[in-house]
Scaffold this motif. Structure first.
Motif, mmCIF file in Angstrom:
data_model
loop_
_atom_site.group_PDB
_atom_site.id
_atom_site.type_symbol
_atom_site.label_atom_id
_atom_site.label_comp_id
_atom_site.label_asym_id
_atom_site.label_seq_id
_atom_site.Cartn_x
_atom_site.Cartn_y
_atom_site.Cartn_z
ATOM 1 N N GLU A 109 0.944 -1.227 -0.054
ATOM 2 C CA GLU A 109 -0.060 0.081 -0.008
ATOM 3 C C GLU A 109 0.953 1.212 -0.110
ATOM 4 O O GLU A 109 0.556 2.379 -0.610
ATOM 5 C CB GLU A 109 -0.969 -0.081 1.325
ATOM 6 N N THR A 110 2.216 1.122 0.662
ATOM 7 C CA THR A 110 3.078 2.249 0.755
ATOM 8 C C THR A 110 3.499 2.648 -0.613
ATOM 9 O O THR A 110 3.695 4.038 -0.915
ATOM 10 C CB THR A 110 3.962 2.137 1.973
ATOM 11 N N ILE A 111 3.891 1.605 -1.337
ATOM 12 C CA ILE A 111 4.427 1.884 -2.663
ATOM 13 C C ILE A 111 3.354 2.434 -3.583
ATOM 14 O O ILE A 111 3.959 3.538 -4.344
ATOM 15 C CB ILE A 111 4.895 0.303 -3.217
ATOM 16 N N CYS A 112 2.298 2.029 -3.530
ATOM 17 C CA CYS A 112 1.162 2.673 -4.515
ATOM 18 C C CYS A 112 0.720 4.052 -3.882
ATOM 19 O O CYS A 112 0.349 4.867 -4.847
ATOM 20 C CB CYS A 112 0.156 1.636 -4.732
ATOM 21 N N ARG A 113 0.686 4.185 -2.534
ATOM 22 C CA ARG A 113 0.284 5.595 -2.177
ATOM 23 C C ARG A 113 1.594 6.541 -2.670
ATOM 24 O O ARG A 113 1.356 7.617 -3.061
ATOM 25 C CB ARG A 113 0.292 5.418 -0.568
ATOM 26 N N ASN A 135 0.049 13.086 4.029
ATOM 27 C CA ASN A 135 -0.304 12.754 5.442
ATOM 28 C C ASN A 135 -1.060 11.493 5.608
ATOM 29 O O ASN A 135 -0.553 10.380 6.226
ATOM 30 C CB ASN A 135 -1.217 13.606 5.814
ATOM 31 N N MET A 136 -1.533 10.978 4.378
ATOM 32 C CA MET A 136 -2.181 9.487 4.018
ATOM 33 C C MET A 136 -0.925 8.725 3.828
ATOM 34 O O MET A 136 -0.861 7.560 4.435
ATOM 35 C CB MET A 136 -2.946 9.582 3.092
ATOM 36 N N LEU A 137 -0.030 9.138 3.231
ATOM 37 C CA LEU A 137 1.307 8.374 3.033
ATOM 38 C C LEU A 137 2.075 8.047 4.410
ATOM 39 O O LEU A 137 2.564 6.787 4.582
ATOM 40 C CB LEU A 137 2.050 8.981 2.116
ATOM 41 N N ALA A 138 2.072 9.217 4.936
ATOM 42 C CA ALA A 138 2.689 8.950 6.450
ATOM 43 C C ALA A 138 2.080 7.914 7.185
ATOM 44 O O ALA A 138 2.503 7.070 8.021
ATOM 45 C CB ALA A 138 3.040 10.186 7.061
ATOM 46 N N ASN A 139 0.723 7.876 7.085
ATOM 47 C CA ASN A 139 -0.260 7.056 8.116
ATOM 48 C C ASN A 139 0.162 5.676 7.446
ATOM 49 O O ASN A 139 0.230 4.878 8.231
ATOM 50 C CB ASN A 139 -1.669 7.390 7.975
ATOM 51 N N THR A 140 0.133 5.442 6.124
ATOM 52 C CA THR A 140 0.272 4.196 5.481
ATOM 53 C C THR A 140 1.613 3.692 6.031
ATOM 54 O O THR A 140 1.865 2.360 6.292
ATOM 55 C CB THR A 140 0.109 4.248 3.968
ATOM 56 N N ARG A 141 2.574 4.378 5.834
ATOM 57 C CA ARG A 141 4.215 3.804 6.198
ATOM 58 C C ARG A 141 4.151 3.499 7.786
ATOM 59 O O ARG A 141 4.662 2.619 7.924
ATOM 60 C CB ARG A 141 5.050 5.031 6.070
ATOM 61 N N ALA A 142 3.380 4.275 8.394
ATOM 62 C CA ALA A 142 3.325 3.917 9.868
ATOM 63 C C ALA A 142 2.913 2.584 10.282
ATOM 64 O O ALA A 142 3.173 1.767 11.018
ATOM 65 C CB ALA A 142 2.614 4.919 10.926
ATOM 66 N N ARG A 143 1.842 2.369 9.269
ATOM 67 C CA ARG A 143 1.034 0.871 9.409
ATOM 68 C C ARG A 143 1.965 -0.064 9.050
ATOM 69 O O ARG A 143 1.585 -1.415 9.320
ATOM 70 C CB ARG A 143 -0.134 0.920 8.643
#
Length: 155
Positions: A109-113, A135-143
């Motif tokens: 998900e991070t790669i595609c975000r 911000n969405m990318l940062a949240n995805t990376r955190a997950r």
């Protein structure tokens, strides 16, 4: 050509999104065309499970006609994001594994975000949209630490 399935307003909206990509970012437009066969309106509002089915290259789009003030550019970028999942699945063959691996899911998900953010920037979206996607990318990376489980897929 991508099949657009939904009401007339939905079809017109996504036609404009594809035209924007074709006009401004032809390489991204080609990427989307090679990745997605169909964009289908998700009629399950208010509780939707949107995303891409890589098996049939179909993006089930959670959509409402309030994508304005630059957020429509994010929807253009979402097409590239969802095509990214299809391309990666075709190359590696296991994006939607029946066994959930949170590390794998969130890293994909991070790669595609990340691609989505690139496209939003390339389209010249307003700064509030770019920051929203950042911000969405940062949240995805955190997950991607694996502490957040994979979403439950409705089959």
């Amino acid at each position: 050509m991508i099949s657009l399935v939904g009401d007339a307003e939905f079809q017109a909206f996504y036609t404009r999104r594809l035209e924007e990509l074709e006009r401004k970012l032809p390489h991204r437009y080609d990427y989307v065309l090679r990745g997605l066969d169909k964009v289908e309106q998700d009629a399950c509002q208010p509780s939707c499970s949107f995303g891409v089915n890589t098996d049939i290259a179909t993006f089930l789009a959670y959509w409402y006609p309030l994508y304005v003030n630059g957020w429509e550019k994010r929807e253009s970028a979402i097409l590239a994001h969802e095509a990214c999942h299809v391309h990666r699945d075709r190359a590696r063959g296991f994006y939607r594994s029946p066994t959930c691996d949170p590390n794998y899911f969130w890293s994909e998900e991070t790669i595609c975000r990340e691609l989505e953010l690139e496209v939003v920037i390339e389209l010249g979206a307003p700064s509030h949209v770019i920051e929203g996607v950042r911000n969405m990318l940062a949240n995805t990376r955190a997950r991607s630490t694996g502490e957040v489980p994979c979403p439950v897929w409705e089959e």
